[in-house]
Design a protein around this motif. Sequence first.
Motif, PDB file in Angstrom:
ATOM      1  N   GLU A  60      -6.057  -0.705  -8.725  1.00  0.00           N
ATOM      2  CA  GLU A  60      -5.714  -2.116  -8.551  1.00  0.00           C
ATOM      3  C   GLU A  60      -5.672  -2.542  -7.088  1.00  0.00           C
ATOM      4  O   GLU A  60      -5.862  -3.719  -6.774  1.00  0.00           O
ATOM      5  CB  GLU A  60      -4.354  -2.406  -9.188  1.00  0.00           C
ATOM      6  CG  GLU A  60      -4.333  -2.266 -10.696  1.00  0.00           C
ATOM      7  CD  GLU A  60      -5.263  -3.248 -11.379  1.00  0.00           C
ATOM      8  OE1 GLU A  60      -5.217  -4.446 -11.023  1.00  0.00           O
ATOM      9  OE2 GLU A  60      -6.042  -2.816 -12.242  1.00  0.00           O
ATOM     10  N   GLY A  61      -5.371  -1.595  -6.181  1.00  0.00           N
ATOM     11  CA  GLY A  61      -5.256  -1.972  -4.776  1.00  0.00           C
ATOM     12  C   GLY A  61      -4.585  -0.887  -3.967  1.00  0.00           C
ATOM     13  O   GLY A  61      -4.587   0.289  -4.355  1.00  0.00           O
ATOM     14  N   ILE A  62      -3.976  -1.266  -2.863  1.00  0.00           N
ATOM     15  CA  ILE A  62      -3.336  -0.305  -1.972  1.00  0.00           C
ATOM     16  C   ILE A  62      -1.899  -0.744  -1.681  1.00  0.00           C
ATOM     17  O   ILE A  62      -1.615  -1.931  -1.550  1.00  0.00           O
ATOM     18  CB  ILE A  62      -4.106  -0.128  -0.651  1.00  0.00           C
ATOM     19  CG1 ILE A  62      -4.310  -1.463   0.068  1.00  0.00           C
ATOM     20  CG2 ILE A  62      -5.441   0.566  -0.896  1.00  0.00           C
ATOM     21  CD1 ILE A  62      -4.923  -1.325   1.438  1.00  0.00           C
ATOM     22  N   GLU A  63      -1.022   0.257  -1.590  1.00  0.00           N
ATOM     23  CA  GLU A  63       0.380   0.023  -1.255  1.00  0.00           C
ATOM     24  C   GLU A  63       0.699   0.708   0.060  1.00  0.00           C
ATOM     25  O   GLU A  63       0.358   1.868   0.258  1.00  0.00           O
ATOM     26  CB  GLU A  63       1.295   0.547  -2.354  1.00  0.00           C
ATOM     27  CG  GLU A  63       2.774   0.257  -2.123  1.00  0.00           C
ATOM     28  CD  GLU A  63       3.623   0.657  -3.311  1.00  0.00           C
ATOM     29  OE1 GLU A  63       3.855  -0.205  -4.185  1.00  0.00           O
ATOM     30  OE2 GLU A  63       4.025   1.841  -3.368  1.00  0.00           O
ATOM     31  N   LEU A  64       1.366  -0.014   0.961  1.00  0.00           N
ATOM     32  CA  LEU A  64       1.789   0.531   2.242  1.00  0.00           C
ATOM     33  C   LEU A  64       3.297   0.707   2.211  1.00  0.00           C
ATOM     34  O   LEU A  64       4.025  -0.201   1.762  1.00  0.00           O
ATOM     35  CB  LEU A  64       1.376  -0.380   3.397  1.00  0.00           C
ATOM     36  CG  LEU A  64      -0.108  -0.290   3.814  1.00  0.00           C
ATOM     37  CD1 LEU A  64      -1.009  -0.941   2.780  1.00  0.00           C
ATOM     38  CD2 LEU A  64      -0.344  -0.931   5.175  1.00  0.00           C
ATOM     39  N   SER A  65       3.757   1.871   2.680  1.00  0.00           N
ATOM     40  CA  SER A  65       5.169   2.226   2.595  1.00  0.00           C
ATOM     41  C   SER A  65       5.664   2.748   3.933  1.00  0.00           C
ATOM     42  O   SER A  65       4.904   3.316   4.724  1.00  0.00           O
ATOM     43  CB  SER A  65       5.398   3.300   1.528  1.00  0.00           C
ATOM     44  OG  SER A  65       4.957   2.875   0.262  1.00  0.00           O
ATOM     45  N   VAL A  66       6.966   2.561   4.172  1.00  0.00           N
ATOM     46  CA  VAL A  66       7.646   3.100   5.353  1.00  0.00           C
ATOM     47  C   VAL A  66       8.773   4.003   4.868  1.00  0.00           C
ATOM     48  O   VAL A  66       9.630   3.559   4.096  1.00  0.00           O
ATOM     49  CB  VAL A  66       8.215   1.981   6.243  1.00  0.00           C
ATOM     50  CG1 VAL A  66       9.047   2.573   7.378  1.00  0.00           C
ATOM     51  CG2 VAL A  66       7.103   1.114   6.820  1.00  0.00           C
ATOM     52  N   ALA A  67       8.756   5.257   5.307  1.00  0.00           N
ATOM     53  CA  ALA A  67       9.796   6.226   4.934  1.00  0.00           C
ATOM     54  C   ALA A  67      10.019   6.237   3.424  1.00  0.00           C
ATOM     55  O   ALA A  67      11.154   6.309   2.941  1.00  0.00           O
ATOM     56  CB  ALA A  67      11.094   5.905   5.666  1.00  0.00           C
ATOM     57  N   GLY A  68       8.937   6.126   2.671  1.00  0.00           N
ATOM     58  CA  GLY A  68       9.014   6.156   1.212  1.00  0.00           C
ATOM     59  C   GLY A  68       9.354   4.833   0.562  1.00  0.00           C
ATOM     60  O   GLY A  68       9.343   4.728  -0.660  1.00  0.00           O
ATOM     61  N   LYS A  69       9.647   3.801   1.356  1.00  0.00           N
ATOM     62  CA  LYS A  69       9.961   2.475   0.811  1.00  0.00           C
ATOM     63  C   LYS A  69       8.689   1.627   0.747  1.00  0.00           C
ATOM     64  O   LYS A  69       8.000   1.476   1.757  1.00  0.00           O
ATOM     65  CB  LYS A  69      10.978   1.747   1.687  1.00  0.00           C
ATOM     66  CG  LYS A  69      12.344   2.381   1.798  1.00  0.00           C
ATOM     67  CD  LYS A  69      13.222   1.518   2.707  1.00  0.00           C
ATOM     68  CE  LYS A  69      14.619   2.054   2.861  1.00  0.00           C
ATOM     69  NZ  LYS A  69      15.451   1.167   3.736  1.00  0.00           N
ATOM     70  N   PRO A  70       8.364   1.045  -0.411  1.00  0.00           N
ATOM     71  CA  PRO A  70       7.190   0.172  -0.465  1.00  0.00           C
ATOM     72  C   PRO A  70       7.410  -1.102   0.354  1.00  0.00           C
ATOM     73  O   PRO A  70       8.486  -1.705   0.291  1.00  0.00           O
ATOM     74  CB  PRO A  70       7.052  -0.142  -1.955  1.00  0.00           C
ATOM     75  CG  PRO A  70       8.435   0.008  -2.500  1.00  0.00           C
ATOM     76  CD  PRO A  70       9.078   1.113  -1.705  1.00  0.00           C
ATOM     77  N   VAL A  71       6.398  -1.483   1.113  1.00  0.00           N
ATOM     78  CA  VAL A  71       6.460  -2.704   1.922  1.00  0.00           C
ATOM     79  C   VAL A  71       5.650  -3.819   1.276  1.00  0.00           C
ATOM     80  O   VAL A  71       6.130  -4.926   1.079  1.00  0.00           O
ATOM     81  CB  VAL A  71       5.949  -2.434   3.359  1.00  0.00           C
ATOM     82  CG1 VAL A  71       5.944  -3.725   4.178  1.00  0.00           C
ATOM     83  CG2 VAL A  71       6.791  -1.368   4.032  1.00  0.00           C
ATOM     84  N   LEU A  72       4.405  -3.506   0.928  1.00  0.00           N
ATOM     85  CA  LEU A  72       3.539  -4.538   0.362  1.00  0.00           C
ATOM     86  C   LEU A  72       2.419  -3.891  -0.436  1.00  0.00           C
ATOM     87  O   LEU A  72       2.093  -2.718  -0.264  1.00  0.00           O
ATOM     88  CB  LEU A  72       2.962  -5.435   1.463  1.00  0.00           C
ATOM     89  CG  LEU A  72       2.111  -4.771   2.560  1.00  0.00           C
ATOM     90  CD1 LEU A  72       0.642  -4.605   2.161  1.00  0.00           C
ATOM     91  CD2 LEU A  72       2.206  -5.581   3.854  1.00  0.00           C
ATOM     92  N   PHE A  73       1.828  -4.696  -1.310  1.00  0.00           N
ATOM     93  CA  PHE A  73       0.682  -4.270  -2.101  1.00  0.00           C
ATOM     94  C   PHE A  73      -0.435  -5.278  -1.883  1.00  0.00           C
ATOM     95  O   PHE A  73      -0.226  -6.490  -2.009  1.00  0.00           O
ATOM     96  CB  PHE A  73       1.033  -4.201  -3.585  1.00  0.00           C
ATOM     97  CG  PHE A  73      -0.063  -3.625  -4.449  1.00  0.00           C
ATOM     98  CD1 PHE A  73      -0.158  -2.253  -4.641  1.00  0.00           C
ATOM     99  CD2 PHE A  73      -0.988  -4.441  -5.065  1.00  0.00           C
ATOM    100  CE1 PHE A  73      -1.161  -1.710  -5.441  1.00  0.00           C
ATOM    101  CE2 PHE A  73      -1.992  -3.920  -5.863  1.00  0.00           C
ATOM    102  CZ  PHE A  73      -2.080  -2.549  -6.047  1.00  0.00           C
TER     103      PHE A  73
END
Length: 400
Positions: A110-123
């Motif tokens: 469906e797309g890509i997810e960006l995360s910081v320290a295991g926390k999702p930021v955006l999709f």
Amino acid sequence: MSTNHLYLVLLLLAQMACSSSPIMSISLDAGDLDRKNSPLLIPLDRDLPAGSDYELINEQTGKAYPAQVLSSGHLLVVVDEMSAGTEGDFGLRQAAGNVESRVTISQTEEGIELSVAGKPVLFYQTATALPGEGLPDYYKRSGMIHPLYSPESQVLTDAFPVGHTHQHAIFNAWVNTQFRGEKVDFWNQHQETGTVEHVDLLHLEEGVNAAVFESLLRHISLKHGEVLEETWKVQVYPFSEYFLFDLYSEQTNTSSDTLFIVDYHYGGMGFRGSREWNSVDSLHYTNTWNIETSEGFTGETANHTHASWVGAFGEVDGKMAGATVFGFPSNFRYPQAIRVHPTMPYWVYAPMVDGEFTIAPGETFTSRFRYYVHQGQPDQAIIDRINNDLLHPIQARIVE
């Protein structure tokens, strides 16, 4: 061990670490502002392997900042703290040992997810997303950011919202345009004259200071085909108490005719807020959002004012959270006019409020935005620091 002895040991270790020549020396000047969590992009004058195993170290004090060489040829340094008046030379060196990526990318169909320290930021949506059951297919959309998450994983955006199915979380589209003598509306898909779609993922990279993706989109006249080719570059920084990311957009007219963006009351880089702020969504509505701007306007009184930053926040899942969006000073007609809807939770940077402009064949229209995503009320001290970083960035100069 006494404090003085400990300091001497640390200083000796720093000097030993700095005994060999650095890869290069870079002068940094904080100016008259205190800096905290400041991303700094430094154009490099030589080729270095892209990666994260670098540090920028003050040769006298041993103070080190993690550094990441981006594939763009820039050195990305995150200055966690630098006092006003600080000025000095820093050596770029290989980091000791392997440095783990603090910002990561995961990819699905469906797309890509960006995360910081295991926390999702955006999709970011690469596949075509379809509207709800019973809604026309012309609302289908790709090439938008949804969900945008708070640091405690509340969803701050809405896609295919009740009452305005054609709005898509964080998305970019012109509304009232003229192309080849006819109106083309890329925003209101139900007009069936235009739309926007994702084409391809161009680049992914991740590291100690940022994860980056670049994507290709196109703005289509349903009658004449592609009018604009757009690239997005989204760069997420490594902060987890709040999220910080940049979105760069470049729209190039790939047709043989000029696109006229006509004087109008909205259109551009939009933000559609949580379904809990949408009063016509009887199933999910719980409260009204709040709008604040750099010029002190609130709510619908901010409509068609100019703002270097705009904050939108409210309760989601019973907790306060929101996002403040900054325009870069290099943006066309900065600080840009904004559209704030009087009843629905959406707002947009809308430069056409100040009059018509054009994108000629082969011409590129560039926009840059920085997003500060917070838990609780927006922190004015953080907003001021971010705004200062954009208006008065740390000065960097390669010495040798």
